[in-house]
Scaffold this active site. Structure first.
Site, short mmCIF file in Angstrom:
data_model
loop_
_atom_site.label_atom_id
_atom_site.label_comp_id
_atom_site.label_asym_id
_atom_site.label_seq_id
_atom_site.Cartn_x
_atom_site.Cartn_y
_atom_site.Cartn_z
N SER A 1 0.81 -1.22 0.00
CA SER A 1 0.00 0.00 0.00
C SER A 1 0.85 1.27 0.00
O SER A 1 1.98 1.28 0.46
CB SER A 1 -0.98 -0.02 1.18
OG SER A 1 -0.31 -0.22 2.40
N LYS B 1 2.27 -5.27 3.20
CA LYS B 1 3.38 -4.35 3.45
C LYS B 1 2.89 -2.91 3.29
O LYS B 1 2.64 -2.45 2.18
CB LYS B 1 4.51 -4.59 2.46
CG LYS B 1 5.82 -3.99 2.95
CD LYS B 1 6.79 -3.63 1.84
CE LYS B 1 6.66 -2.22 1.37
NZ LYS B 1 6.74 -1.18 2.37
N GLY C 1 0.40 2.39 -5.71
CA GLY C 1 1.61 3.18 -5.51
C GLY C 1 2.09 3.70 -6.84
O GLY C 1 1.30 3.88 -7.77
N SER C 2 3.39 3.91 -6.95
CA SER C 2 3.90 4.53 -8.17
C SER C 2 3.98 3.52 -9.32
O SER C 2 4.10 2.30 -9.11
CB SER C 2 5.28 5.13 -7.90
OG SER C 2 6.17 4.10 -7.52
N GLU D 1 -3.03 -0.16 -8.98
CA GLU D 1 -3.48 1.20 -9.29
C GLU D 1 -2.29 2.11 -9.05
O GLU D 1 -1.71 2.10 -7.97
CB GLU D 1 -4.67 1.59 -8.41
CG GLU D 1 -5.89 0.69 -8.59
CD GLU D 1 -6.39 0.60 -10.02
OE1 GLU D 1 -6.20 1.56 -10.79
OE2 GLU D 1 -6.95 -0.45 -10.39
N CYS E 1 -3.58 10.57 -5.82
CA CYS E 1 -3.28 10.10 -7.18
C CYS E 1 -4.18 10.80 -8.18
O CYS E 1 -3.86 10.91 -9.35
CB CYS E 1 -3.47 8.61 -7.24
SG CYS E 1 -5.01 8.11 -6.51
N GLU F 1 4.23 13.15 -13.33
CA GLU F 1 3.54 13.19 -12.04
C GLU F 1 4.48 13.83 -11.01
O GLU F 1 5.64 13.43 -10.87
CB GLU F 1 3.20 11.76 -11.58
CG GLU F 1 2.43 11.78 -10.25
CD GLU F 1 2.04 10.40 -9.73
OE1 GLU F 1 2.91 9.53 -9.63
OE2 GLU F 1 0.85 10.21 -9.41
P1 NAD Z 1 5.59 4.09 -3.89
O1 NAD Z 1 5.50 3.41 -5.22
O2 NAD Z 1 6.84 4.77 -3.55
O3 NAD Z 1 5.33 2.99 -2.74
C1 NAD Z 1 4.19 2.17 -2.76
C2 NAD Z 1 4.48 0.94 -1.94
O4 NAD Z 1 5.43 0.14 -2.64
C3 NAD Z 1 5.09 1.22 -0.57
O5 NAD Z 1 4.56 0.34 0.37
C4 NAD Z 1 6.54 0.93 -0.81
O6 NAD Z 1 7.25 0.62 0.36
C5 NAD Z 1 6.43 -0.27 -1.72
N1 NAD Z 1 7.66 -0.64 -2.42
C6 NAD Z 1 8.67 0.14 -2.81
N2 NAD Z 1 9.62 -0.62 -3.40
C7 NAD Z 1 9.18 -1.89 -3.39
C8 NAD Z 1 9.71 -3.12 -3.84
N3 NAD Z 1 10.88 -3.19 -4.45
N4 NAD Z 1 8.99 -4.24 -3.65
C9 NAD Z 1 7.78 -4.19 -3.05
N5 NAD Z 1 7.23 -3.05 -2.59
C10 NAD Z 1 7.92 -1.91 -2.77
O7 NAD Z 1 4.32 5.05 -3.79
P2 NAD Z 1 3.94 6.09 -2.63
O8 NAD Z 1 4.91 7.21 -2.66
O9 NAD Z 1 3.68 5.39 -1.35
O10 NAD Z 1 2.52 6.61 -3.16
C11 NAD Z 1 2.41 7.56 -4.16
C12 NAD Z 1 2.13 6.94 -5.50
O11 NAD Z 1 0.97 6.13 -5.40
C13 NAD Z 1 1.82 7.96 -6.57
O12 NAD Z 1 2.44 7.59 -7.77
C14 NAD Z 1 0.31 7.90 -6.70
O13 NAD Z 1 -0.20 8.32 -7.93
C15 NAD Z 1 0.06 6.46 -6.45
N6 NAD Z 1 -1.30 6.21 -5.98
C16 NAD Z 1 -2.20 5.71 -6.89
C17 NAD Z 1 -3.52 5.49 -6.51
C18 NAD Z 1 -4.51 4.94 -7.49
O14 NAD Z 1 -5.58 4.51 -7.07
N7 NAD Z 1 -4.22 4.93 -8.77
C19 NAD Z 1 -3.92 5.79 -5.21
C20 NAD Z 1 -2.97 6.28 -4.30
C21 NAD Z 1 -1.66 6.48 -4.71
#
Ligand code: NAD
Length: 543
Positions: free
Chosen positions: A187, A212, A265-266, A293, A327, A425
Site C-alpha cells: 500500500s 506491506k 503506488g507509483s 493502481e 493520485c 507526475e
Molecule cells: P511508492 O510506489 O513509492 O510505494 C508504494 C508501496 O510500494 C510502498 O509500500 C513501498 O514501500 C512499496 N515498495 C517500494 N519498493 C518496493 C519493492 N521493491 N517491492 C515491493 N514493494 C515496494 O508510492 P507512494 O509514494 O507510497 O505513493 C504515491 C504513488 O501512489 C503515486 O504515484 C500515486 O499516484 C500512487 N497512488 C495511486 C492510486 C490509485 O488509485 N491509482 C492511489 C494512491 C496512490
C-alpha cells in the site's frame, strides 16, 4: 454451520462529520490528537497473530514536525517474510472453509469499530502520521475505509450469487474458491483507506495475505491492523509486514506460493513487481493475479462556456487538497484565454491566501508533504519551472523543511503545453496551467489526451452540452474516472468506482465487484443426476 441463505443489504456511505467549531466530534478528535502526540507507539510486525520484533526499526515522525517521533516500527526482512508465508499457508484451509457470512462478519464488525469507537484514533493517527487535515482524514481513514469494508462485503455476496444455468437432470454450480497461495498487498502512504482495503479485499474472498504498508505510513496502518484483530481476524490471515520495499518485496515475489499482487503506488514500483512476476513465471504454482493502481497526471480542461467560479473552486480543491498528494489530484489545466483573463487574479489571490501549517491547527487547509524525498523531488520541479524560459511561477513556490516538509501551493503558468510539469507526475501541491485560444478547443482535447502516459482522472468544465460531449468522446481513454463540472478528486466507494488504465494501472476499480472478482478462482461443478449409461448416440443408429 448455518443453513440460512444470508443477505447483506446494499450499504449506505458512512456519514462525514464536519468538525466545525463547537461540535462534539471536534472536541473528541482534539483529545485523541493530544493523546497520540503524548505517547510513543511501539509497532511490531504481526505474523500468525503474534507481535514480532526484529530489532531493525524506523521512527514514525510527523511530516509537519519531523523532530516529533510518534512511534518506532519494527522492520521485516526475508526471514520474517518466510515465517509469514508459512503462517499464511497454515491459516489458509480453515479461512477458505469458513462460512462466507462468518468471514464477512469480521470485516463488517471492523467497519463499525472504525466508524465508532476507533474513529477518533484512526483519524488522529492519519492527521499526525501523514499530515492530513481533519476533514481529509475523516473522508479517508474513517469513512472511505468503512465504506470499502461494507461495500466489498456486499459485492462479495453478489459474486457468490452469480451461478450458471442447468439443463434437465443435472445441476451446475460455481464454487468461488480463493486463490491457491497468498496475496501480497502493498500500500501507498497517502490513504489510510487504501492501506486497509488492499489486504482486506482479497481476505474477504477467503484469501490469506501478506500486507506491506508504506514506510512513511506505518503509524496509521498499525491502527487499522489493530482494528482488524479486534474484529476477530484469525491469526495468519493478514500478516502485517512493514519493511523496506525490496527487503520485503524481493523474497515475497520469489515465493512459489505467490498467487496475487494487490498494489497501489507509483508506476515504477508496480512495473518492477510485474517484471519480477514475469521473471519468476516458471516457478509459481499458479499464475499470480496482478492488480495495481498507480500514478496519474490528472487534468482539468475548461471550455469557454465554463462557469468561472465553479472552475476556480475545482482547480483549488482539486490541486491542493492534501497537498496534491492524491493520485487523482489535478496537476495540469487547460484554460481558454477568454476565461483566463478574469480568472487569473482571483485564482492567484485565493491560492496565495490558503493557510498552511500543522493539521492540529484546524484553520490550515494545507499541511506538510510526506517526507524529505518527496520534498526534494517536488522542490526540484518548482526550481525547474523558476529557471525555465517558457514557464513562470504565478503564486507559491516557497519550500521550507526546517520544522516540517512545507511547500506552498504553487501555480505554474507555461506557454509550452508539453512543459515538464504538464507531463510528469509531481505528487505535490503544484498545478501547471496552459492557456489556449478559445477556438482551439478540439486541438486542446487532443493535446490533453496525448501529453502524458497516464490515464487516471480528469475533468471537463463547460456549460455547453456539445462541448461536454466532445470532451467525453475525445478523452474517453484519457481517464478512468471522468468528471463533468467537478474536481477530479474525491471518489466515493459505491458511487465512483476508482481506477485508471494506460500507465495508471490495471483499472480493476477499487471498491467494486470488478476488483473483488479478481480474488477468486472459480471452480465449475457439474453434477449429473441421471448419468448416461450408453456410449453410442442416436445418430449412430442404422438407417
Ligand atoms: P511508492 O510506489 O513509492 O510505494 C508504494 C508501496 O510500494 C510502498 O509500500 C513501498 O514501500 C512499496 N515498495 C517500494 N519498493 C518496493 C519493492 N521493491 N517491492 C515491493 N514493494 C515496494 O508510492 P507512494 O509514494 O507510497 O505513493 C504515491 C504513488 O501512489 C503515486 O504515484 C500515486 O499516484 C500512487 N497512488 C495511486 C492510486 C490509485 O488509485 N491509482 C492511489 C494512491 C496512490
Amino acid at each position: 454451520m448455518s443453513n440460512a441463505r444470508h443477505r447483506i443489504d446494499f450499504p449506505s456511505n458512512e456519514p462525514v462529520n464536519s468538525y466545525a467549531p463547537g461540535t462534539p466530534e471536534r472536541a473528541r478528535l482534539k483529545q485523541a490528537l493530544e493523546e497520540l502526540a503524548g505517547t510513543k507507539a511501539e509497532i511490531p510486525l504481526i505474523i500468525d497473530g503474534k507481535a514480532v520484533e526484529t530489532g531493525k526499526t524506523v521512527d514514525c515522525v510527523m511530516p509537519h514536525d519531523h523532530a516529533h517521533v510518534l512511534g518506532r516500527a519494527q522492520l521485516a526482512g526475508s526471514q520474517e517474510v518466510e515465517t509469514a508465508i508459512e503462517a499464511a499457508r497454515r491459516a489458509a484451509p480453515a479461512w477458505a472453509d469458513m462460512d462466507w457470512a462468518d468471514r464477512l462478519a469480521i470485516f463488517l464488525k471492523a467497519a463499525d469499530l472504525l466508524s465508532g469507537p476507533w474513529r477518533d484514533r484512526v483519524n488522529a493517527a492519519t492527521m499526525h502520521g501523514v499530515s492530513k487535515n481533519a476533514y481529509q482524514s475523516e473522508i479517508d481513514a474513517a469513512c472511505e475505509l468503512s465504506d470499502f469494508l461494507r461495500f466489498n462485503a456486499y459485492f462479495a455476496t453478489e459474486i457468490y450469487a452469480q451461478q450458471p444455468i442447468s439443463s434437465p437432470q443435472m445441476w451446475n454450480r460455481l464454487d468461488y474458491r480463493p486463490l491457491e497461495g497468498f496475496v501480497f498487498a502493498v500500500s501507498p502512504f497517502n490513504f489510510t483507506a487504501i492501506g486497509g482495503n488492499l489486504p482486506t479485499a482479497p481476505a474477504m474472498m477467503g484469501n490469506v495475505v501478506l500486507w506491506k504498508p508504506a514506510s512513511s505510513a506505518i503509524y496509521p496502518a498499525w491502527i487499522v491492523m489493530q482494528v482488524l484483530m479486534e474484529a476477530g481476524l484469525p491469526p495468519g490471515v493478514i500478516n502485517f509486514l512493514p519493511g523496506r520495499g525490496s527487503d520485503v518485496g524481493d523474497p515475497v515475489m520469489a515465493s512459489e506460493h505467490l498467487a496475487g499482487v494487490h498494489f497501489t503506488g507509483s508506476t515504477a514500483i508496480f512495473q518492477r513487481l510485474w517484471k519480477q512476476v514475469a521473471d519468476n513465471i516458471e516457478n509459481y504454482r499458479t499464475y499470480p493475479r496482478i492488480v495495481g493502481e498507480t500514478g496519474g497526471k490528472d487534468f482539468i480542461v475548461a471550455h469557454a462556456s465554463a462557469d468561472p467560479k465553479a472552475l476556480q473552486t475545482g482547480l483549488v480543491r482539486g490541486a491542493f487538497e492534501y497537498q496534491g498528494q492524491k493520485c487523482s489530484a489535478a496537476s495540469r489545466a487547460y484554460i481558454p484565454a477568454s476565461i483566463w483573463k478574469d480568472l487569473q487574479a482571483p485564482l492567484v489571490e485565493e491560492v496565495g491566501a490558503l493557510k498552511m501549517g500543522p493539521p492540529t491547527d484546524f484553520r490550515n487547509f494545507v499541511n506538510a508533504v510526506i517526507d524529505k524525498s518527496a520534498f526534494d523531488s517536488i522542490k526540484g520541479y518548482i526550481d525547474a519551472a523558476a529557471a525555465a524560459d517558457d514557464a513562470e511561477i504565478l503564486v507559491g513556490g516557497k519550500c521550507d523543511d526546517s520544522t516540517g516538509y512545507f511547500i506552498e501551493p504553487t501555480i505554474i503558468l507555461t506557454s509550452n503545453p508539453r512543459f515538464l510539469t504538464m507531463e510528469e507526475e509531481i505528487f505535490g501541491p503544484v498545478l501547471t496551467i496552459y492557456v489556449y485560444e478559445d477556438a482551439d478547443y478540439s486541438e486542446v482535447l487532443e493535446l490533453c489526451d496525448t501529453t502524458s502516459p497516464y490515464a487516471l482522472t480528469g475533468a471537463i468544465f463547460a456549460r455547453e452540452k456539445a462541448a461536454v460531449l466532445e470532451a467525453m468522446n475525445a478523452l474517453r481513454n484519457a481517464a478512468g474516472n471522468f468528471y463533468v463540472n467537478d474536481k477530479p478528486t474525491g471518489a466515493v466507494v459505491g458511487q465512483q468506482p476508482f481506477g485508471g488504465a494506460r500507465a495508471s494501472g490495471t483499472n480493476d476499480k477499487a471498491g467494486s465487484a470488478l476488483n473483488m472478482i479478481r480474488w477468486v478462482s472459480p471452480r465449475t461443478l457439474k453434477e449429473t443426476f441421471v448419468s448416461p449409461t450408453e456410449t453410442s448416440y442416436p445418430f449412430m443408429g442404422e438407417e
